[in-house]
Design a protein around this motif. Structure first.
Motif, short mmCIF file in Angstrom:
data_model
loop_
_atom_site.label_atom_id
_atom_site.label_comp_id
_atom_site.label_asym_id
_atom_site.label_seq_id
_atom_site.Cartn_x
_atom_site.Cartn_y
_atom_site.Cartn_z
N ILE A 75 -11.14 -42.63 0.89
CA ILE A 75 -11.74 -43.81 1.52
C ILE A 75 -12.97 -43.41 2.31
CG2 ILE A 75 -11.41 -45.61 3.25
CD1 ILE A 75 -8.47 -45.73 2.43
N ILE A 76 -12.82 -42.42 3.20
CA ILE A 76 -13.95 -42.06 4.07
C ILE A 76 -15.12 -41.56 3.24
CG2 ILE A 76 -14.71 -40.49 5.89
CD1 ILE A 76 -12.00 -40.77 7.17
N GLY A 77 -14.82 -40.71 2.24
CA GLY A 77 -15.89 -40.18 1.40
C GLY A 77 -16.59 -41.28 0.61
N TYR A 78 -15.81 -42.14 0.00
CA TYR A 78 -16.39 -43.19 -0.84
C TYR A 78 -17.23 -44.16 0.00
CZ TYR A 78 -16.62 -45.72 -5.21
OH TYR A 78 -17.07 -46.27 -6.38
N VAL A 79 -16.69 -44.54 1.18
CA VAL A 79 -17.42 -45.46 2.06
C VAL A 79 -18.71 -44.82 2.52
CG1 VAL A 79 -17.36 -46.56 4.33
CG2 VAL A 79 -15.42 -46.81 2.79
N ALA A 80 -18.67 -43.52 2.83
CA ALA A 80 -19.89 -42.84 3.29
C ALA A 80 -20.95 -42.85 2.19
CB ALA A 80 -19.55 -41.41 3.71
N VAL A 81 -20.53 -42.53 0.95
CA VAL A 81 -21.48 -42.44 -0.14
C VAL A 81 -22.05 -43.82 -0.51
CG1 VAL A 81 -21.72 -41.90 -2.60
CG2 VAL A 81 -20.51 -40.33 -1.08
N LYS A 82 -21.15 -44.83 -0.60
CA LYS A 82 -21.61 -46.16 -1.00
C LYS A 82 -22.30 -46.90 0.15
CE LYS A 82 -20.26 -48.49 -4.34
NZ LYS A 82 -20.93 -48.89 -5.58
N GLY A 83 -21.90 -46.58 1.38
CA GLY A 83 -22.41 -47.34 2.52
C GLY A 83 -23.75 -46.85 3.01
N ALA A 84 -23.99 -45.55 2.90
CA ALA A 84 -25.22 -44.97 3.46
C ALA A 84 -26.50 -45.65 2.96
CB ALA A 84 -25.26 -43.47 3.19
N ALA A 144 -18.62 -51.40 6.22
CA ALA A 144 -17.42 -50.57 6.26
C ALA A 144 -17.74 -49.21 6.89
CB ALA A 144 -16.86 -50.38 4.85
N LEU A 145 -18.91 -48.67 6.53
CA LEU A 145 -19.31 -47.36 7.08
C LEU A 145 -19.48 -47.45 8.60
CD1 LEU A 145 -20.10 -44.45 6.73
CD2 LEU A 145 -22.42 -45.18 6.17
N VAL A 146 -20.18 -48.50 9.05
CA VAL A 146 -20.38 -48.67 10.50
C VAL A 146 -19.03 -48.80 11.21
CG1 VAL A 146 -21.34 -50.19 12.27
CG2 VAL A 146 -22.66 -49.69 10.21
N LEU A 147 -18.14 -49.59 10.62
CA LEU A 147 -16.81 -49.80 11.22
C LEU A 147 -16.03 -48.49 11.33
CD1 LEU A 147 -15.05 -52.96 9.77
CD2 LEU A 147 -15.31 -52.31 12.16
N ILE A 148 -16.04 -47.72 10.25
CA ILE A 148 -15.28 -46.47 10.27
C ILE A 148 -15.84 -45.51 11.30
CG2 ILE A 148 -14.85 -44.37 8.92
CD1 ILE A 148 -13.98 -45.96 6.66
N VAL A 149 -17.18 -45.42 11.37
CA VAL A 149 -17.79 -44.54 12.36
C VAL A 149 -17.42 -44.99 13.77
CG1 VAL A 149 -19.98 -43.80 13.36
CG2 VAL A 149 -19.69 -43.80 10.88
N LEU A 150 -17.50 -46.31 13.99
CA LEU A 150 -17.17 -46.88 15.31
C LEU A 150 -15.74 -46.54 15.71
CD1 LEU A 150 -18.34 -49.07 17.38
CD2 LEU A 150 -16.90 -50.68 16.17
N ILE A 151 -14.82 -46.73 14.76
CA ILE A 151 -13.41 -46.53 15.09
C ILE A 151 -13.07 -45.05 15.23
CG2 ILE A 151 -11.12 -46.75 14.03
CD1 ILE A 151 -12.19 -49.67 13.33
#
Lengths: 307, 324
Positions: free
Chosen positions: B54-63, B297-304
Motif C-alpha cells: 500500500i505505502i509503496g504503491y501510493v507513493a509511486v502513484k501519488g507523487a 492518499a499520499l498526503v494522508l498517509i504522510v500526515l498520519i
C-alpha cells in the motif's frame, strides 16, 4: 471536582444518547415492518420507491464478510502474536510490533482505493475464479461459491479479504499482550518436562490464554462488523438476492453510507436508521463479550502473580 | 492452583509417551516444532506485505499528482486535471483542530475521574461508557452527528462534522490519559494534598505535568485517527469544493464582521476533508480525479505517519521520565 464529574457524566450521556436517538429516529420503520425486517429471507426487498424495506441482505452481507475476515485473520494474527511474544529476538520485537500497528493507522479510504485499483484485479479476481472452479462445483458449498466473480473483482469475497488485513493489527495486539501476561513459570515447567517450544505454545500457553485470545478475536470481529468505507468501495453495493461470496453485495454499514444522504422518503431514512440500530446492537454485544473475556484473563494473571 | 494442575495433566501424558517412543518420535516432534515455529515467522512477513504494498504503491502513484497547485488551488471541476484540493486540506485542518478542542478537555477531565474514583457508580459507568463508545462504528457516529446537529440546524456544517469526530476521539483520549495518570506515583499527589493544596490544584500542577508526555501521545493518536476518518463526515460536514478560509475571512472583514462572527460563520459552512475528497474522487470515472485521489492518499498517509511518529516520541519521553 464537579467539573470532572460533569465530564464523566457527558461520556455516559453520549453513550445513552446514541442508543436513544437511533431508537427514536427509527420508530416509524420499526412500527411498519416489525420483526420481518430482521428475518432471514433471500428474497428480502429493499425498495425505496414502493417503500418496502427488509434488512436481511445487509445483515447477511455483514455477517459473511466479517466471518471471512475472522477466518483468515485469526490464525494469521495468532501466528504473528506467537512470533512477537515468544520467538522474536529482542531487537526485532519493537520495530515489528510497530509495523503491524501501522496497518491499523492506514485510513479506511486508502485501503479502499488500493483495493479497487490494485488488490482486486491482482488478487481477488484470481482467487474468485479459482474458488468458483473448485469449491463452486461441490454441491453444498455451491451456495456460497456460485457464479462468476465480476471482472472488477467487486464482491463479498473482496470485502472479506480487505477486512482481514484491516483487523489483523487489532487481534495481534490483544493476543500478544495475552501471551505476555502468562507467567514465565508456565513455560519453564513445560520446557523442563521436555516439551518442545511448539508443544509448550499449543498445549500450555494457548489453553492458558484461551479466553483472552477469544476476546481478541471477538474484538476483531467487532471492528470488521463496523468497518464502512473500505467495504463500501470494494463490495459492489448490489441488492441481487444471492448468498454467493463471489458476487457483489451490501453490508449494513455500506448501505447507510450509500443511501442515507439521498434517502427518498422519511420511511427510507428511518429504515436506514433501523439498520444502524441493528449494527449498533451487534457491536455492543460483541464488545461486551470481548471485554469480559479479556478482562477475565487480565485479572486472573494478576491474582496468580500475587500468589 | 487448579489451572496449573490441569495444564500439567494436559501435557504430561504426551510427554510420557514421548519418552517411550524411540529416537524417531523425537525427531518427528522436533521437525513439527521447527515447521510450525517457521510458519509463525512466515505469517508475520506475510502480514507486512500489504503494508509495504500500500505505502509503496501510493507513493509511486501519488507523487506525480503532487505539485504547488495541489496545495494552493481549489478543485477546477470534475474531469479537469488542473486545480488542487486546498478546500480539503483546510477542511481537514479545521475539522481536526475543532474536534480536538471538543474532545480533549472533557476527555482529560473524565480520565482524572476514572483514576480517582474508580469504584463509584459514575466511575464504573464512565469506563463502561468509554468502552462502548470506542466500539461504536464510525458510520453510526455519523448518523448521530446528523440527528444531533444537522437536523435541528437544518444544514450541514464543519461544526456537525467535528462533533461527530470528537465523539470518535473521546474514548481514545480517555483511555490513554487514564493509563498515563495511573502511572504517576501516588506519593506526588499525596504530598501536594498534605501541603494543603486543593484537589484540582494537585491534579493540574502536580499530576498533569508528571504525565503530560504520555497524555500527548493519546492526543496525537486521537488526532491521527480522526484525520483519516470519512464515514462520520458523510452526513455531517458533507463536502464543499468552494471552501476557502482566506476568502471567508476577507469577505467577513469587508462586511464589517467581528472576529468571533467570522469564526462562527466558518464553522457553520459545510466542508470537505482529505479522506472525503478521496472517496468522492474514486466514485468518478475521470482519470484526472483518480490521479488526484492517489495524491490525496499520499498526503494522508504522510500526515498520519507523522502523527504516529510524534506519538511514539512522546511515549519514549514519558517512559524516560517514569524511569528517572
Amino acid at each position: 471536582m464537579t467539573l470532572i464529574a460533569g465530564a464523566s457524566l457527558l461520556v455516559v450521556a453520549l453513550m445513552l444518547a446514541i442508543g436513544g436517538l437511533l431508537i427514536q429516529d427509527s420508530t416509524g420503520a420499526r412500527q411498519v415492518f416489525g420483526w420481518s425486517f430482521l428475518l432471514p429471507n433471500l428474497g428480502s426487498t429493499w425498495n425505496p420507491v414502493t417503500g418496502q424495506f427488509q434488512g436481511w441482505s445487509f445483515i447477511y452481507g455483514t455477517l459473511v464478510t466479517s466471518l471471512v475476515a475472522i477466518l483468515i485473520a485469526l490464525p494469521m494474527s495468532l501466528g504473528i502474536a506467537i512470533f512477537l511474544a515468544e520467538l522474536s529476538p529482542g531487537w526485532l520485537r519493537a520495530p515489528l510490533g510497530t509495523l503491524i500497528e501501522l496497518l491499523a493507522a492506514i485510513p479506511s479510504v486508502v485501503y479502499g482505493l488500493w483495493g479497487i485499483f490494485v488488490f482486486l484485479p491482482a488478487v481477488v479476481v484470481r482467487a474468485g475464479a479459482f474458488l468458483s472452479e473448485t469449491l463452486g462445483k461441490i454441491p453444498l458449498l455451491q451456495v456460497v461459491f456460485m457464479g462468476q466473480i465480476p471482472s472488477s473483482g467487486a464482491s463479498r469475497l473482496a470485502a472479506g479479504l480487505i477486512l482481514a488485513i484491516m483487523i489483523i493489527p487489532t487481534i495481534t495486539a490483544v493476543s500478544r499482550d495475552v501471551f505476555r501476561a502468562i507467567p514465565m513459570a508456565q513455560r519453564e515447567a513445560s520446557l523442563a518436562l521436555g516439551a518442545t517450544q511448539w508443544e509448550t505454545i499449543t498445549r500450555v500457553l494457548i489453553p492458558y490464554g484461551l479466553s483472552g485470545i477469544l476476546g481478541a478475536a471477538i474484538l476483531g470481529l467487532g471492528r470488521a462488523v463496523g468497518e464502512t468505507m473500505a467495504v463500501t468501495m470494494v463490495i459492489g453495493n448490489s441488492l441481487q438476492g444471492s448468498y454467493s461470496l463471489l458476487l457483489p453485495g451490501y453490508t449494513m454499514s455500506s448501505v447507510i453510507a450509500n443511501e442515507f444522504a439521498e434517502a427518498v422518503s422519511t420511511l427510507h431514512s428511518e429504515a436506514l436508521i433501523e439498520v444502524a440500530l441493528i449494527l449498533f446492537g451487534f457491536t455492543l454485544i460483541l464488545n461486551g463479550i470481548a471485554r469480559l473475556l479479556v478482562w477475565k484473563i487480565g485479572s486472573r494473571t494478576v491474582e496468580e502473580a500475587r500468589a | 492452583m487448579i489451572t496449573q494442575a490441569r495444564s500439567t495433566l494436559l501435557f504430561t501424558t504426551p510427554i510420557v509417551k514421548g519418552f517411550i517412543q524411540a529416537k524417531k518420535g523425537r525427531q518427528r516432534r522436533r521437525a513439527i516444532n521447527f515447521f510450525w515455529l517457521g510458519i509463525t515467522g512466515v505469517v508475520t512477513v506475510l502480514a507486512l506485505v500489504p503494508l509495504f504494498w500500500i505505502i509503496g504503491y501510493v507513493a509511486v502513484k501519488g507523487a506525480p499528482a503532487i505539485n504547488l497547485a495541489f496545495f494552493t488551488e481549489l478543485p477546477q471541476g470534475m474531469g479537469s486535471a488542473s486545480g488542487g484540493v486546498l478546500n480539503a486540506i483546510e477542511g481537514t485542518v479545521l475539522l481536526t483542530v475543532l474536534s480536538g478542542l471538543f474532545a480533549i478537555p472533557p476527555g482529560l477531565l473524565a480520565a482524572f475521574y476514572a483514576v480517582y474514583h474508580p469504584n463509584t457508580w459514575l466511575g464504573i459507568a464512565l469506563r463502561f461508557g468509554a468502552d462502548v463508545l470506542s466500539g461504536v462504528p464510525s458510520i453510526v457516529i455519523g448518523l448521530f452527528g446528523y440527528a444531533l446537529v444537522v437536523k435541528p440546524a437544518g444544514h450541514f456544517s464543519a461544526l456537525a462534522g467535528s462533533i461527530a469526530l470528537a465523539v470518535l476521539m473521546l474514548p481514545i483520549i480517555i483511555r490513554t490519559a487514564e493509563e498515563m495518570i495511573k502511572l504517576v506515583p501516588k506519593n506526588l499527589r499525596a504530598g501536594a494534598l498534605a501541603l494543603g493544596s486543593p484537589e484540582w490544584r494537585a491534579a493540574l500542577q502536580v499530576t498533569l505535568p508528571a504525565a503530560i508526555s504520555g497524555i500527548m501521545t493519546g492526543f496525537l493518536l486521537g488526532l491521527a485517527r480522526v484525520s483519516g476518518e470519512t464515514a462520520p463526515l458523510l452526513f455531517t460536514s458533507l463536502g464543499n469544493d468552494r471552501f476557502e478560509i482566506g476568502r471567508l475571512v476577507q469577505a467577513g472583514f469587508r462586511s464589517g464582521q467581528s472576529f468571533p462572527e467570522i469564526l462562527y460563520n466558518i464553522i457553520q459552512q459545510p466542508v470537505d476533508s482529505l479522506p472525503l475528497t478521496l472517496y468522492k474522487y474514486t466514485q468518478q470515472p475521470f482519470p484526472a480525479q483518480i490521479q488526484q485521489a492517489w495524491g490525496v492518499a499520499l498526503v494522508l498517509i504522510v500526515l498520519i505517519l507523522m502523527f504516529n511518529i510524534a506519538a511514539r516520541y512522546w511515549v519514549s519521553r514519558q517512559a524516560a521520565k517514569n524511569r528517572g
